[in-house]
Motif scaffolding. Structure first.
Motif, PDB file in Angstrom:
ATOM      1  N   THR A 153       0.850  -1.180   0.000  1.00  0.00           N
ATOM      2  CA  THR A 153       0.000   0.000   0.000  1.00  0.00           C
ATOM      3  C   THR A 153       0.888   1.233   0.000  1.00  0.00           C
ATOM      4  N   ALA A 154       0.345   2.345  -0.467  1.00  0.00           N
ATOM      5  CA  ALA A 154       1.164   3.552  -0.555  1.00  0.00           C
ATOM      6  C   ALA A 154       0.294   4.793  -0.508  1.00  0.00           C
ATOM      7  N   ASP A 155       0.886   5.867  -0.019  1.00  0.00           N
ATOM      8  CA  ASP A 155       0.324   7.202  -0.142  1.00  0.00           C
ATOM      9  C   ASP A 155       1.510   8.144  -0.321  1.00  0.00           C
ATOM     10  N   ALA A 156       1.298   9.434  -0.185  1.00  0.00           N
ATOM     11  CA  ALA A 156       2.372  10.381  -0.484  1.00  0.00           C
ATOM     12  C   ALA A 156       3.522  10.321   0.512  1.00  0.00           C
ATOM     13  N   GLY A 157       3.352   9.684   1.666  1.00  0.00           N
ATOM     14  CA  GLY A 157       4.404   9.678   2.669  1.00  0.00           C
ATOM     15  C   GLY A 157       5.016   8.335   2.979  1.00  0.00           C
ATOM     16  N   ARG A 158       4.442   7.257   2.456  1.00  0.00           N
ATOM     17  CA  ARG A 158       4.965   5.937   2.820  1.00  0.00           C
ATOM     18  C   ARG A 158       4.542   4.875   1.822  1.00  0.00           C
ATOM     19  N   ILE A 159       5.348   3.825   1.759  1.00  0.00           N
ATOM     20  CA  ILE A 159       5.028   2.618   1.004  1.00  0.00           C
ATOM     21  C   ILE A 159       5.226   1.464   1.977  1.00  0.00           C
ATOM     22  N   CYS A 160       4.214   0.646   2.182  1.00  0.00           N
ATOM     23  CA  CYS A 160       4.274  -0.441   3.152  1.00  0.00           C
ATOM     24  C   CYS A 160       3.782  -1.731   2.510  1.00  0.00           C
ATOM     25  N   GLY A 161       4.228  -2.856   3.020  1.00  0.00           N
ATOM     26  CA  GLY A 161       3.750  -4.134   2.511  1.00  0.00           C
ATOM     27  C   GLY A 161       4.522  -5.304   3.061  1.00  0.00           C
ATOM     28  N   LEU A 162       4.399  -6.419   2.371  1.00  0.00           N
ATOM     29  CA  LEU A 162       5.070  -7.657   2.749  1.00  0.00           C
ATOM     30  C   LEU A 162       6.012  -8.081   1.630  1.00  0.00           C
ATOM     31  N   PHE A 163       7.154  -8.663   2.017  1.00  0.00           N
ATOM     32  CA  PHE A 163       8.087  -9.180   1.026  1.00  0.00           C
ATOM     33  C   PHE A 163       8.575 -10.553   1.459  1.00  0.00           C
ATOM     34  N   ASN A 164       8.942 -11.366   0.480  1.00  0.00           N
ATOM     35  CA  ASN A 164       9.519 -12.679   0.725  1.00  0.00           C
ATOM     36  C   ASN A 164      10.763 -12.751  -0.157  1.00  0.00           C
ATOM     37  N   SER A 165      11.915 -12.795   0.479  1.00  0.00           N
ATOM     38  CA  SER A 165      13.175 -12.735  -0.246  1.00  0.00           C
ATOM     39  C   SER A 165      13.998 -13.990   0.011  1.00  0.00           C
ATOM     40  N   ARG A 166      14.971 -14.216  -0.854  1.00  0.00           N
ATOM     41  CA  ARG A 166      15.845 -15.385  -0.708  1.00  0.00           C
ATOM     42  C   ARG A 166      17.009 -15.069   0.234  1.00  0.00           C
ATOM     43  N   ASN A 167      17.469 -16.118   0.929  1.00  0.00           N
ATOM     44  CA  ASN A 167      18.658 -15.986   1.765  1.00  0.00           C
ATOM     45  C   ASN A 167      19.879 -16.443   0.978  1.00  0.00           C
ATOM     46  N   ARG A 168      21.015 -16.571   1.632  1.00  0.00           N
ATOM     47  CA  ARG A 168      22.258 -16.957   0.953  1.00  0.00           C
ATOM     48  C   ARG A 168      22.232 -18.393   0.438  1.00  0.00           C
ATOM     49  N   MET A 169      21.299 -19.196   0.929  1.00  0.00           N
ATOM     50  CA  MET A 169      21.155 -20.580   0.461  1.00  0.00           C
ATOM     51  C   MET A 169      20.115 -20.680  -0.656  1.00  0.00           C
ATOM     52  N   SER A 170      19.625 -19.549  -1.152  1.00  0.00           N
ATOM     53  CA  SER A 170      18.627 -19.442  -2.229  1.00  0.00           C
ATOM     54  C   SER A 170      17.249 -19.945  -1.833  1.00  0.00           C
ATOM     55  N   ALA A 171      16.983 -20.003  -0.539  1.00  0.00           N
ATOM     56  CA  ALA A 171      15.663 -20.413  -0.059  1.00  0.00           C
ATOM     57  C   ALA A 171      14.878 -19.171   0.359  1.00  0.00           C
ATOM     58  N   TYR A 172      13.588 -19.165   0.086  1.00  0.00           N
ATOM     59  CA  TYR A 172      12.747 -18.066   0.550  1.00  0.00           C
ATOM     60  C   TYR A 172      12.609 -18.162   2.067  1.00  0.00           C
ATOM     61  N   VAL A 173      12.662 -17.024   2.739  1.00  0.00           N
ATOM     62  CA  VAL A 173      12.692 -17.012   4.203  1.00  0.00           C
ATOM     63  C   VAL A 173      11.318 -16.784   4.839  1.00  0.00           C
ATOM     64  N   GLY A 174      10.318 -16.450   4.072  1.00  0.00           N
ATOM     65  CA  GLY A 174       8.976 -16.206   4.609  1.00  0.00           C
ATOM     66  C   GLY A 174       8.610 -14.730   4.528  1.00  0.00           C
ATOM     67  N   TRP A 175       7.324 -14.469   4.605  1.00  0.00           N
ATOM     68  CA  TRP A 175       6.822 -13.104   4.446  1.00  0.00           C
ATOM     69  C   TRP A 175       7.201 -12.250   5.641  1.00  0.00           C
ATOM     70  N   GLN A 176       7.748 -11.061   5.356  1.00  0.00           N
ATOM     71  CA  GLN A 176       8.127 -10.091   6.369  1.00  0.00           C
ATOM     72  C   GLN A 176       7.621  -8.719   5.938  1.00  0.00           C
ATOM     73  N   ARG A 177       7.425  -7.851   6.926  1.00  0.00           N
ATOM     74  CA  ARG A 177       6.940  -6.500   6.646  1.00  0.00           C
ATOM     75  C   ARG A 177       8.088  -5.599   6.198  1.00  0.00           C
ATOM     76  N   PHE A 178       7.744  -4.585   5.405  1.00  0.00           N
ATOM     77  CA  PHE A 178       8.700  -3.533   5.061  1.00  0.00           C
ATOM     78  C   PHE A 178       7.961  -2.212   4.971  1.00  0.00           C
ATOM     79  N   GLY A 179       8.693  -1.146   5.114  1.00  0.00           N
ATOM     80  CA  GLY A 179       8.132   0.187   4.960  1.00  0.00           C
ATOM     81  C   GLY A 179       9.185   1.129   4.417  1.00  0.00           C
ATOM     82  N   VAL A 180       8.793   1.967   3.498  1.00  0.00           N
ATOM     83  CA  VAL A 180       9.649   3.027   2.981  1.00  0.00           C
ATOM     84  C   VAL A 180       8.956   4.324   3.358  1.00  0.00           C
TER      85      VAL A 180
END
Length: 124
Positions: free
Chosen positions: A54-81
């Motif tokens: 989600t986003a508005d003029a002051g922030r972008i927030c959501g969930l991300f699932n990224s790979r670790n050094r072993m190329s496995a997805y680590v699970g959904w985590q929150r992020f905010g810009v």
């Protein structure tokens, strides 16, 4: 961490306890800055998956699932810009209780705008 986020919100003129409704549309420049911050911070940004962004003029927030050094997805985590317009943007990644609590304070728990997941996904 929480003090820095609260200071950033104060500078943006937003309340830290109750997210403001999305009354303004985010700019493409915000998404460009968000992608650059995510690219610098995440190990394998091109393969990162996003949802409930989600986003508005002051922030972008959501969930991300990224790979670790072993190329496995680590699970959904929150992020905010945080930051919009001409201000400096701040990236906060979840994954620990303190950061998750800060992100809940800043982003809330319910979506405040349409899903912008495709706007933060890696672009070639």
């Amino acid at each position: 961490m929480k003090i820095a986020i609260l200071a950033a919100l104060t500078a943006l003129g937003q309340s830290a306890s109750v997210p403001a409704p999305a009354t303004t549309v985010p700019t493409e420049a915000q998404f460009v800055r968000a992608r650059a911050l995510l690219d610098r911070q995440l190990l394998d940004y091109p393969s990162t998956r996003f949802k409930d962004v989600t986003a508005d003029a002051g922030r972008i927030c959501g969930l991300f699932n990224s790979r670790n050094r072993m190329s496995a997805y680590v699970g959904w985590q929150r992020f905010g810009v945080l930051g919009g317009g001409q201000t400096e943007s701040i990236l906060v990644l979840g994954g620990n209780p303190a950061a998750d609590a800060d992100l809940r304070d800043v982003c809330g728990v319910a979506p405040v705008s349409p899903d912008y997941s495709d706007r933060v996904t890696f672009k070639r």
